[in-house]
Design an enzyme around this catalytic site. Structure first.
Site, PDB file in Angstrom:
ATOM      1  N   ASP A   1       0.904  -1.338   0.054  1.00  0.00           N
ATOM      2  CA  ASP A   1      -0.078   0.134  -0.103  1.00  0.00           C
ATOM      3  C   ASP A   1       0.753   1.204   0.177  1.00  0.00           C
ATOM      4  O   ASP A   1       2.139   1.397   0.271  1.00  0.00           O
ATOM      5  CB  ASP A   1      -0.960  -0.162   1.258  1.00  0.00           C
ATOM      6  CG  ASP A   1      -2.152   0.758   1.132  1.00  0.00           C
ATOM      7  OD1 ASP A   1      -2.261   1.469   0.093  1.00  0.00           O
ATOM      8  OD2 ASP A   1      -2.908   0.734   2.001  1.00  0.00           O
TER       9      ASP A   1
ATOM     10  N   ASP B   1     -10.650   2.467  -3.634  1.00  0.00           N
ATOM     11  CA  ASP B   1     -11.345   2.077  -1.970  1.00  0.00           C
ATOM     12  C   ASP B   1     -12.769   1.967  -2.026  1.00  0.00           C
ATOM     13  O   ASP B   1     -13.503   1.655  -1.178  1.00  0.00           O
ATOM     14  CB  ASP B   1     -10.854   3.082  -0.979  1.00  0.00           C
ATOM     15  CG  ASP B   1      -9.550   2.857  -0.368  1.00  0.00           C
ATOM     16  OD1 ASP B   1      -9.177   1.579  -0.582  1.00  0.00           O
ATOM     17  OD2 ASP B   1      -8.865   3.756  -0.048  1.00  0.00           O
TER      18      ASP B   1
HETATM   19  C1  DGJ Z   1      -5.814   1.994   2.045  1.00  0.00           C
HETATM   20  C2  DGJ Z   1      -6.125   0.795   1.331  1.00  0.00           C
HETATM   21  O1  DGJ Z   1      -6.765   1.396   0.215  1.00  0.00           O
HETATM   22  C3  DGJ Z   1      -7.381   0.221   2.046  1.00  0.00           C
HETATM   23  O2  DGJ Z   1      -7.539  -0.983   1.353  1.00  0.00           O
HETATM   24  C4  DGJ Z   1      -6.498  -0.309   3.289  1.00  0.00           C
HETATM   25  O3  DGJ Z   1      -5.520  -1.229   3.032  1.00  0.00           O
HETATM   26  C5  DGJ Z   1      -6.275   0.858   4.218  1.00  0.00           C
HETATM   27  N1  DGJ Z   1      -5.235   1.773   3.200  1.00  0.00           N
HETATM   28  C6  DGJ Z   1      -5.562   0.370   5.350  1.00  0.00           C
HETATM   29  O4  DGJ Z   1      -4.679   1.446   5.768  1.00  0.00           O
END
Ligand code: DGJ
Length: 701
Positions: free
Chosen positions: A449, A518
């Protein structure tokens, strides 16, 4: 022979397309053709020899050069700009020689006065109708040269100034909107200055005459194989010339090219489709699947990710309970997201310390992983290697490891600072700590991430030019990831940057899938998925069913996610028996369809966000089986039901389509208007999946 040198013309031919250029009378390397492949070498036009236009524009301004430098009375957007040691800022790369084999061509140019060599690389990828280009700059002298702009290539379109540009734009939680706009005279710039490819624009373009659609019309398209700052500058000149510069962004860029050193740009990949946007996408999909994705032939496991169910509240009992439920539904992989590592109780602490938190997982992750493995699932883990919280052991030990200016506030993004991956010591630390983690546990899947963009882009200890940060950071990122991949080839990586904030071709050399948003509200998600599909295959598209948009029927939410590589992120402990049964059935159905979705050809039958309906189809490569997904996202006013024609069948073979009477030839099905009663029958958020099956090899009349 894909590459020919014929009567002074370089002719680059793929299976169905051709691209040509040569020296014109002014000895400028000028473009002459990009389009359908023609029967004979003599069919291709020689480069033009434009004159000047009054006293204001010299011939060089009117010439479609393959790699123009900043020089002469020429004011078009150049590919190359630099400053020589004596302060001269004019660069004149001229043809010197070339080398070619069947599929690669290297053209060596050299400045007329200074010891700067520019090598233009062309690599043909004939069966995909794609061409890759990049440039290498070499300092053949003994004093440094400062590079200020080094694009990968300039792509030229056939003469004309009435093109339409298709590109993708967005923002966090709202990625990949498709925008189509007439290309105005002057410069149109798409770019990222965020040290990553970003949620906002994507390093990809398509141009057409304004009338191409999914099935027909000429489309020229290209992308940049790079994950850092990038720029696409499309220019329409006042002389009816349309061209696209593409490369590393020159914004705040400088590179000190020392004596004897070379600088290589990232590649740009481009193609021409005579059959619309659908064929353009399929060419890229095939290439990405066959040559870019690290594990392209391994079926993607249906995963469960606990992030949206438990957020930072991650510990053994809740995760074990979720894993048990996930296995019962048919999940094949269970992963814990953020929150598992030392001190991570909220987003303000712990980033950078990649060891399990003892309070959450006494003795480490072993017990949870065993539980997951005993349930027959693989185990996966979330990481955010490029960031650090000020409240972490790593930052306390190495406050100088972040990107910063000593005299400026270190601005936090999601409570984190940005590690400077341009530094070799930071790269080595990440390699060592993540390698240790991957060696310590049976981790088969890892999510990488990245949750902020850069600010105060300083590198106080830089050994040379600090603005090299923009490029050296990305090279450092690739080195870390590449090394981890080499050491742990079994690990499947997912690339995520707060969703789709780093969606680019280069990422797919390291990660098999991209977490594209997201936002998993199924209706919006369908259009994000469609935007992604313009460039990348479903095999690289991570999708999931969450509790977002829970008012939408579970079946619809599954159907939307089943268009990609399926995951589940809902709090499945709260599902009742009926929901769990439905999910179990849909997951089983997905596993059956998965080979078609992961490896098949995509046909976008109806764009999302138009008329409330959207539909797509995947066909197996041998055209014997397929699946069609159709959705009604809101009640449309003007169409009582969805009418579609299927695509991609063999004309003379016989097929059945689930839900429709009869056994018909491919020709017949592809010319019949099929009605889907999503509105009347199923209401808003109606969805359906239909199998297409070949029943006999030949249709005998
Ligand atoms: C952002 C990501 O897009 C989410 O899926 C998740 O992993 C969060 N970060 C966790 O902090």
């Amino acid at each position: 022979m894909p590459i020919l040198y014929h009567k002074g013309l370089f002719i680059l031919q793929t299976d169905a397309t051709a691209y040509t250029f040569g020296l014109n009378q002014a000895r400028l390397l000028a473009h002459s053709y990009w389009g359908r492949r023609l029967p004979y070498a003599d069919d291709y036009p020689a480069p033009a020899n434009p004159g000047a236009w009054g006293p204001f524009n010299n011939p060089a301004h009117l010439t479609p050069e393959e790699y123009p430098g900043y020089e002469d009375m020429k004011y078009i957007d150049p590919c190359l700009k630099c400053t020589f040691a004596d302060g001269v800022r004019d660069v004149s790369p001229r043809f010197e020689s070339f080398e070619a084999d069947a599929e690669t061509l290297r053209i060596h140019l050299r400045d007329e006065h200074y010891p700067l060599r520019v090598t233009l690389h062309y690599r043909l990828i004939p069966q995909y109708d794609l061409i890759e280009r990049w440039a290498t700059l070499t300092n053949l002298g003994d004093v440094p040269i400062t590079l200020e702009r080094v694009f990968s290539a300039q792509w030229h379109l056939p003469v004309g100034d009435r093109y339409r540009l298709t590109h993708l734009h967005g923002r966090w939680f709202d990625e990949m909107h498709i925008e189509r706009t007439p290309l105005a005279r002057g410069l149109t710039v798409l770019e990222s200055r965020r040290l990553t490819s970003s949620h906002h624009h994507y390093p990809w373009f398509a141009l057409d005459a304004g009338s191409a659609d999914e099935e027909s019309g000429a489309v020229w398209f290209g992308l940049l194989d790079w994950s850092g700052n990038w720029k696409i500058a499309a220019e329409v000149t006042d002389y009816a010339s349309t061209r696209v510069n593409i490369g590393i962004n020159d914004w705040d860029f400088a590179w000190q090219l020392g004596a004897g050193e070379s600088f290589e740009t990232p590649p740009t990949l481009a193609g021409f489709s005579a059959a619309g946007f659908g064929a353009a996408s399929r060419a890229l999909h095939n290439y990405v699947r066959d040559h870019i994705l690290p594990h392209s032939d391994v079926p993607h496991k249906v995963f469960y990710n606990s992030w949206e169910a438990t957020l930072f509240d991650v510990e053994f009992e809740t995760q074990a309970e979720l894993a048990t439920h996930a296995a019962d539904l048919g999940a094949e992989m269970f992963m814990i997201d953020d929150g598992w590592y030392k001190g991570r109780f909220s987003q303000t602490t712990g980033l950078g310390d990649w060891t399990p938190d003892e309070r959450k997982f006494p003795g480490g992750l072993e017990r949870l992983i065993k539980h997951v493995n005993d349930l027959g699932m693989d185990f996966g883990l979330w990481l955010e290697p490029e960031m650090v919280n000020p409240d972490s052991d790593l930052y306390r030990a190495h406050p100088d490891w972040v990107i910063h200016y000593p005299t400026r506030e270190r601005r936090l993004g999601r409570d984190a600072l940005h590690l400077n991956l341009a530094r070799a010591d930071v790269q080595d630390h990440l390699i060592e700590s993540l390698d240790h983690l991957l060696r310590s546990y049976n981790i088969r899947y890892a999510k990488w991430d990245m949750n902020r963009n850069v600010s105060e882009p300083g590198w106080p200890d830089a050994p040379g030019e600090p603005r090299e940060l923009w490029v050296r950071y990305v090279q450092g990122l690739y080195r870390v990831w590449h090394t981890l991949r080499e050491k742990h080839p079994q690990v499947i990586w997912q690339s995520c940057s707060g969703g789709g904030g780093r969606t680019d071709l280069a990422m797919l050399r390291y990660s098999d899938v991209i977490w594209i948003s997201d936002n998993s509200h199924a209706a919006r998600r369908l259009s994000i998925q469609e935007g992604f599909s313009l460039i990348f295959p479903a095999a690289a598209m991570q999708t999931w069913v969450t509790d977002q948009g829970a008012e939408i029927p579970l079946r619809f939410r599954f159907h939307a996610a089943m268009c990609g590589m399926l995951g589940i992120g809902a709090d499945i402990r709260k599902w009742d028996t009926q929901q769990s049964d439905e999910a179990r059935t849909l997951i089983a159905q997905y596993k059956d369809l998965r080979p078609l979705i992961q490896f098949g050809d995509l046909y976008r039958l109806r764009p999302a966000d138009q008329s409330g309906f959207t539909a797509l189809q995947y066909m197996s490569k041998d055209q014997s089986t397929g699946v069609l997904f159709a959705f009604c996202t809101y009640i449309p006013q003007h169409e009582p039901s969805l009418t579609l024609r299927v695509r991609g069948l063999r004309p003379d073979h016989l097929y059945t389509i689930e839900g429709f009477e009869g056994m018909r030839s491919g020709t017949a099905w592809m010319n019949l208007d099929l009605q889907f009663g999503l509105y009347g029958g199923l209401g808003t958020f109606g969805s359906t999946i239909r199998r297409i099956a070949q029943v006999e090899k030949k249709h005998h009349v």
